[in-house]
Design an enzyme around this catalytic site. Structure first.
Site, mmCIF file in Angstrom:
data_model
loop_
_atom_site.group_PDB
_atom_site.id
_atom_site.type_symbol
_atom_site.label_atom_id
_atom_site.label_comp_id
_atom_site.label_asym_id
_atom_site.label_seq_id
_atom_site.Cartn_x
_atom_site.Cartn_y
_atom_site.Cartn_z
ATOM 1 N N GLU A 125 -1.814 3.690 13.535
ATOM 2 C CA GLU A 125 -1.547 5.000 12.999
ATOM 3 C C GLU A 125 -1.822 5.917 13.801
ATOM 4 O O GLU A 125 -0.772 6.918 14.157
ATOM 5 C CB GLU A 125 -2.561 5.234 11.720
ATOM 6 C CG GLU A 125 -2.064 6.602 11.108
ATOM 7 C CD GLU A 125 -2.724 6.706 9.804
ATOM 8 O OE1 GLU A 125 -3.531 5.849 9.159
ATOM 9 O OE2 GLU A 125 -2.316 7.804 8.926
ATOM 10 N N PHE A 148 1.128 -3.268 4.179
ATOM 11 C CA PHE A 148 1.445 -4.763 4.719
ATOM 12 C C PHE A 148 2.861 -5.368 4.584
ATOM 13 O O PHE A 148 3.699 -4.555 3.545
ATOM 14 C CB PHE A 148 0.685 -5.741 3.697
ATOM 15 C CG PHE A 148 -0.847 -5.985 3.973
ATOM 16 C CD1 PHE A 148 -1.489 -5.738 5.254
ATOM 17 C CD2 PHE A 148 -1.753 -6.811 3.155
ATOM 18 C CE1 PHE A 148 -2.985 -5.873 5.554
ATOM 19 C CE2 PHE A 148 -2.912 -7.134 3.274
ATOM 20 C CZ PHE A 148 -3.573 -6.342 4.394
ATOM 21 N N CYS A 201 0.843 -1.111 -0.010
ATOM 22 C CA CYS A 201 0.216 -0.008 0.035
ATOM 23 C C CYS A 201 0.762 1.210 -0.018
ATOM 24 O O CYS A 201 0.271 2.309 -0.239
ATOM 25 C CB CYS A 201 -0.748 -0.104 1.241
ATOM 26 S SG CYS A 201 -1.884 -1.668 1.351
ATOM 27 N N HIS A 213 -9.638 1.610 -0.957
ATOM 28 C CA HIS A 213 -8.281 1.538 -0.728
ATOM 29 C C HIS A 213 -7.816 1.243 -2.129
ATOM 30 O O HIS A 213 -7.910 -0.122 -2.690
ATOM 31 C CB HIS A 213 -8.205 0.476 0.084
ATOM 32 C CG HIS A 213 -6.576 0.443 0.572
ATOM 33 N ND1 HIS A 213 -5.620 1.092 -0.280
ATOM 34 C CD2 HIS A 213 -5.818 -0.154 1.554
ATOM 35 C CE1 HIS A 213 -4.337 0.955 0.446
ATOM 36 N NE2 HIS A 213 -4.593 -0.065 1.449
ATOM 37 N N HIS A 232 -3.467 7.586 6.274
ATOM 38 C CA HIS A 232 -3.528 6.125 5.572
ATOM 39 C C HIS A 232 -4.982 5.608 5.641
ATOM 40 O O HIS A 232 -5.619 5.205 4.811
ATOM 41 C CB HIS A 232 -2.492 4.897 6.033
ATOM 42 C CG HIS A 232 -2.656 3.972 5.360
ATOM 43 N ND1 HIS A 232 -2.141 3.645 4.093
ATOM 44 C CD2 HIS A 232 -2.398 2.439 5.650
ATOM 45 C CE1 HIS A 232 -2.334 2.409 3.528
ATOM 46 N NE2 HIS A 232 -2.544 1.777 4.568
ATOM 47 N N LYS A 288 -10.024 7.157 1.791
ATOM 48 C CA LYS A 288 -10.473 5.926 1.536
ATOM 49 C C LYS A 288 -11.874 5.546 1.877
ATOM 50 O O LYS A 288 -12.383 4.728 1.677
ATOM 51 C CB LYS A 288 -9.657 4.773 2.374
ATOM 52 C CG LYS A 288 -7.961 4.904 1.793
ATOM 53 C CD LYS A 288 -7.373 3.759 2.381
ATOM 54 C CE LYS A 288 -5.800 3.611 1.901
ATOM 55 N NZ LYS A 288 -4.852 4.975 2.283
#
Length: 426
Positions: A327, A412, A176, A353, A316, A348
Site C-alpha cells: 500500500e 486477496f 476484502c 479486519h 486498507h 482495522k
C-alpha cells in the site's frame, strides 16, 4: 440554480443515510466515540475452543446472540441492523418500501461445520463419509432448510424482502474489496440513470473455527495474542498480520437531484470509484504495485481530482507485512513526497479486519471523518517501520481540515477498489 451533475455530466451521487455495527458497538454514535478515543474491540475468542490455534483473538460480535451460531445468520443480522440505521437517517421511503435496488457485499456462503456434521450423521456411514454419502443423506428434502439458508444469494434475498428494495438484489464477493465494490455498483446504477436511490451494504460474520484456520494456514493472521487489543499494528515495524473481525456498514445513496427535491440532508458525496484487478496470485499482490497504482489512479480520474486534492487516506492497512508495504509503494508512486505528509490511518487497528464488510464500514468511518473533521488514530503504532514513512496518525485522534478523503480496499486475489468521498460536489 443548484448544479446536480458532475464535471463529466453524470448525476452527482450523495449519501443520505449511514449505519454501522462493529466490535466497538452498534450504531454510528458508539462506534465514532470509541474509534476516536482509540479503543479496541479485539478480544480473546470465547465462541469456540481455541486450544492449539496460533491466533486466538478476533473482533467478534458476541453482544448479538445467534444460537446455534451460524456465520451466515449473524451476517444477515448485522446487515439488518446497519440497514435499519441507514434508512432511518435517510428518512426515505416507508417501512419495507425502499425506492431502489440493493447491492450487498457478503462473504462466500457455504454449508458450515455444524450442519455438515448433521448431514454426515444422517448418512449413517460407519466408514468413510464422502460426498456420495452426503448426497444420499440429503436427498428427499430432509435438509431443504439448509439448501435455502446456504445459497449465496440468500442474505440478499432476505434483506430485499425486509426492506422492500426494487429489482433483483445483487450479491458481490470480491474479497476484502467487497464493501467498496457494492458501493461502486450503487454509484454506477445512479449515474446510468437506472435508479434515483440505491442501498449499498457490506456485512460479514465470519469468525468461526473453519475460517480462522483457513486464514491461519495462509500465515495472514497475527499471532500476538496477549494482550489481544494490541495485536493489530498497521504500518508498524513489529506488525505480523491481521485479526479477523465481524461487522456491517450500510449506505443510502441518492442522486443529488432526487435528494434535494425531497429535502434530504446530504452527508457526503461519493465523487469517485476505482478498481483494478491483479491476476498475479491468489493471495499476494503483484510486487510491482501496478494494480494498486492503477486502482487509485482510476478512482482519482473518476472523481476528476488530482492526488494533491486528497486530504486524508483511510488506508486498507491490514497489518500484514506485505500488504502494508504494497500500500505504501502504491500510494508513494502516485503521491510522491506528499505520501510522507498526508495523514493516513487504519481503522482495522481497533475494529479488526471485517473482510467482506470492510469497504462499507470504512466508507462510513471516512464520511464521519469528514463530518467531524477529526481523523481516527492508528493504535498500537509505537514502532514505526522506516520502510513505510507514512504520516500514520499515531494512537491519538487528530483534528484536521478535510474536503476529500480516499478509502482503500485491497483484497486477496488482487481485487482492488478505492473510493473518493467529499463534503461538497467537485
Amino acid at each position: 440554480m443548484t448544479v446536480t451533475r458532475d464535471k463529466f455530466g453524470r448525476p452527482i451521487v450523495v449519501v443520505t443515510g449511514m449505519g454501522v455495527v462493529t466490535s466497538l458497538g452498534i450504531g454510528k454514535t458508539d462506534n465514532w466515540t470509541r474509534l476516536t478515543a482509540g479503543e479496541s474491540g479485539i478480544k480473546t475468542i470465547t465462541r469456540f475452543p481455541v486450544e492449539g490455534l496460533k491466533s486466538t483473538m478476533a473482533g467478534a460480535i458476541d453482544f448479538i446472540k445467534v444460537e446455534p451460531f451460524s456465520s451466515t445468520v449473524l451476517g444477515e443480522r448485522l446487515a439488518n441492523i446497519a440497514t435499519d440505521e441507514a434508512i432511518a437517517q435517510a428518512d426515505i421511503g416507508t417501512k419495507g418500501d425502499f425506492p431502489g435496488p440493493l447491492f450487498l457485499a457478503v462473504a462466500p456462503v457455504e454449508l458450515e461445520w455444524l450442519p455438515r456434521q448433521e448431514v454426515a450423521r444422517a448418512s449413517g456411514a460407519n466408514t468413510e463419509i464422502n460426498y456420495d454419502a452426503l448426497l444420499r443423506a440429503s436427498g428427499g428434502g430432509q435438509f431443504a432448510a439448509y439448501h435455502h439458508r446456504f445459497m449465496f444469494g440468500s442474505v440478499a434475498d432476505h434483506l430485499a424482502e425486509t426492506f422492500g428494495t426494487k429489482g433483483s438484489p445483487i450479491s458481490v464477493s470480491t474479497a476484502c474489496a467487497s464493501g467498496a465494490t457494492a458501493i461502486q455498483l450503487g454509484v454506477e446504477a445512479i449515474r446510468r440513470g437506472e435508479a434515483d436511490a440505491a442501498l449499498c451494504v457490506g456485512t460479514d460474520g465470519s469468525v468461526n473455527a473453519e475460517a480462522l484456520i483457513r486464514f491461519s494456514l495462509l500465515s495472514a493472521l497475527s499471532t500476538q495474542n496477549d494482550p489481544p487489543q494490541a495485536a493489530v499494528k498497521p504500518f508498524a515495524k513489529n506488525r505480523d498480520g491481521f485479526v479477523m473481525a465481524e461487522g456491517a456498514g450500510a449506505l443510502v445513496l441518492e442522486s443529488y437531484e432526487a435528494a434535494i427535491a425531497r429535502g434530504a440532508t446530504i452527508l457526503g458525496i461519493v465523487a469517485g470509484c476505482g478498481e483494478l484487478a491483479d491476476s498475479f496470485h491468489r493471495t499476494r499482490s503483484s510486487p510491482d504495485g501496478k494494480p494498486i497504482v492503477g486502482c487509485v489512479n482510476n478512482a482519482l480520474s473518476d472523481a476528476g481530482l488530482a492526488a494533491d486534492q486528497i486530504d486524508y487516506i483511510n488506508a486498507h492497512g491490514t497489518g500484514t507485512p506485505e500488504n502494508d508495504k504494497m500500500e505504501y509503494q502504491g500510494i508513494s508512486a502516485i503521491f510522491g513526497e506528499r505520501a510522507k505528509t498526508i495523514p493516513v490511518s487504519s481503522n482495522k487497528s481497533m475494529v479488526g479486519h471485517t473482510l467482506s464488510a470492510a469497504g462499507a464500514v470504512e466508507a462510513v468511518f471516512s464520511l464521519l471523518t469528514l463530518e467531524h473533521q477529526r481523523i481516527p488514530p492508528t493504535i498500537n503504532y509505537d514502532v514505526p517501520d522506516p520502510a513505510i514513512p507514512f504520516d500514520v496518525v499515531p494512537n491519538v485522534a487528530r483534528d484536521a481540515r478535510m474536503s476529500a478523503v480516499m478509502s482503500n480496499s485491497f483484497g486477496f486475489g488482487g481485487q482492488n477498489a478505492s473510493l473518493i468521498l467529499t463534503r461538497e460536489p467537485v
